[in-house]
Design an enzyme around this catalytic site. Structure first.
Site, PDB file in Angstrom:
ATOM      1  N   HIS A 306       0.853  -1.191   0.000  1.00 44.56           N
ATOM      2  CA  HIS A 306       0.000   0.000   0.000  1.00 44.56           C
ATOM      3  C   HIS A 306       0.882   1.232   0.000  1.00 44.56           C
ATOM      4  CE1 HIS A 306      -3.085   2.906   1.231  1.00 44.56           C
ATOM      5  NE2 HIS A 306      -3.975   2.003   0.851  1.00 44.56           N
ATOM      6  N   ASP A 363      -7.814  -4.140  -0.358  1.00 44.51           N
ATOM      7  CA  ASP A 363      -8.353  -4.431  -1.681  1.00 44.51           C
ATOM      8  C   ASP A 363      -8.303  -5.922  -1.999  1.00 44.51           C
ATOM      9  OD1 ASP A 363      -8.920  -1.725  -2.509  1.00 44.51           O
ATOM     10  OD2 ASP A 363      -6.765  -1.419  -2.623  1.00 44.51           O
TER      11      ASP A 363
END
Length: 429
Positions: A306, A363
């Site tokens: 991320h 995600d």
């Protein structure tokens, strides 16, 4: 006297006031820098630039911290509801029992959209992406509320907020129904927020439909985890558009369009598409891991690592537990879900990924969960929009309440021709 930093340009010193928040990053106030020195700062992607002060969400990417109004995401995800969390983000505090009941009643009351808007759906081809429909329909809502568009009128804003939160949910469900050729299902006000959305998504007129409470609870948690994430691309877009005093509908529609980009809201869809590629290649997870580590191979593991979180994504830990429980509860036998679980296990035990802190992020798990909930892939970004909606509203509201009223207007470093003359068409070669 407040502290300052000194910046020297060509031998001349300029004082930059230090701006400190209640926690986390401090900043340097450069608002007078151009006027005093003739220079600006260059920060492509705004990764080191603070565009505003905000009291809504705090993130510490190095420590894996995410808090809404000071409350850890881990607590809200398991103890709160999406409606309550929305109230917290938008109004700045957890609601009392009466405040929550009144807020929930408004969401129920405003669940329907104007009947004329149903005709708009007829103008879209069956191939239309639900995000295209969602963004344009949200902007079209403004035509039906001309008396509630002034961002400087607190009474208008308070009336508008529950309308936006409730009606966009209905528009999203209708967009899905349009994409598969089914008749729209009107909302049931007896149902709670997430249950009502699932009902509008999956019910059909020809047979009864009961919402699975565990599925609704899973969706509730997913929306909470996505409700806000500080100054991300779509939220910054909402603020930038809103700084022109554009109404809330227009600002939210702009945020939806920003979220549509695959670098932002499309990551969970990319996860499922990656899993499909692995499945087509025989389901060899070890081969996929090896390909991802090969710099000469274009294959990449989606949903790992991320930009903000350099340790771990706190949302991922919550959603992983939810994912494990729900998949077990639903007793699903899906080859993509099986590949996802094996891929996660391999990556978490591979020094290459562990050393680089490339852990599964929100995600990765949300894509898996949406698939388990029978949400189609082209609706994933729409689901993200529903979750992020209260954050967008909160930032738009905060900007108008506490901002300096300046329209967003970034500067640039010009690199083109210094001066050129017009050449008539007959003389151009």
């Amino acid at each position: 006297m407040s502290e300052t930093a000194e910046l020297k340009i060509k031998g001349k010193a300029y004082q930059l006031p230090l701006v400190e928040g209640s926690i986390g990053d401090s900043g340097l106030d450069i608002r007078k820098l151009r006027a005093e020195s003739g220079h600006i700062t260059l920060d492509s992607g705004f990764g080191n630039t603070g565009a505003c002060r905000s009291a809504i969400t705090y993130i510490d990417g190095d420590k894996g911290i995410l808090r809404y109004r000071g409350i850890p995401i881990e607590e809200l995800a398991v103890k709160s509801t999406f409606v309550e969390t929305s109230y917290l983000l938008i109004h700045g505090h957890l609601p009392t029992k009466q405040e929550l009941e009144e807020f929930s009643d408004k969401l129920r009351y405003h669940s329907l959209i104007h009947e004329d808007m149903l005709h708009f759906y007829d103008g879209y081809p069956s191939t239309a992406h639900p995000m295209a429909i969602l963004s344009s329909m949200v902007c079209s809502l403004s035509a039906y509320y001309p008396d509630s568009l002034d961002p400087k009128d607190p009474e208008q804003v308070e009336h508008l907020i529950p309308r936006v939160l409730s009606k966009i949910r209905t528009i999203a469900a209708y967009s899905y129904k349009k994409s598969i050729g089914q008749p729209v299902i009107y909302p049931k006000n007896a149902l709670r927020y997430c249950e009502n959305f699932l009902y509008m998504m999956f019910a059909v007129p020809s047979e009864p439909y009961e919402v699975d409470p565990e599925v609704a609870a899973a969706l509730n948690m997913l929306l909470i985890l996505h409700a806000d994430h500080e100054q991300n691309c779509s939220t910054s877009t909402v603020r930038l558009v809103g700084s022109s005093d554009a109404n809330l509908f227009a600002s939210i529609a702009a945020g939806i369009c920003a979220l549509w980009g695959p670098k932002h809201g499309g990551a969970n869809q990319a996860v499922v598409e990656m899993l499909e590629v692995i499945r087509k290649n025989g389901g060899d997870v070890k081969a996929a891991i090896a390909a991802a580590k090969d710099r000469d191979n274009p294959f990449r593991l989606m949903g790992f690592g991320h930009r903000v979180y350099k340790n771990f994504d706190p949302r991922a830990a919550v959603i992983k537990d939810l994912c494990d429980k729900l998949l077990s509860r639903l007793n699903l036998h899906d080859p993509l879900l099986d590949i996802a679980k094996r891929l996660e296990e391999e990556a978490l035990n591979d020094p290459y990924f562990v050393d680089r802190k490339l852990f599964p992020n929100v995600d990765f798990y949300s894509g898996v969960l949406y698939r388990a909930l029978n949400i189609p892939v082209n609706m994933y970004t729409v689901m993200f929009s529903l979750g992020r909606l209260p954050g967008w509203i909160a930032h738009w509201k905060e900007m108008h309440q506490e901002g300096d009223g300046r329209i967003g207007r970034p500067r640039q470093i010009y690199t083109g021709e210094t001066k050129a003359s017009y050449v008539p068409l007959s003389e151009r070669v």
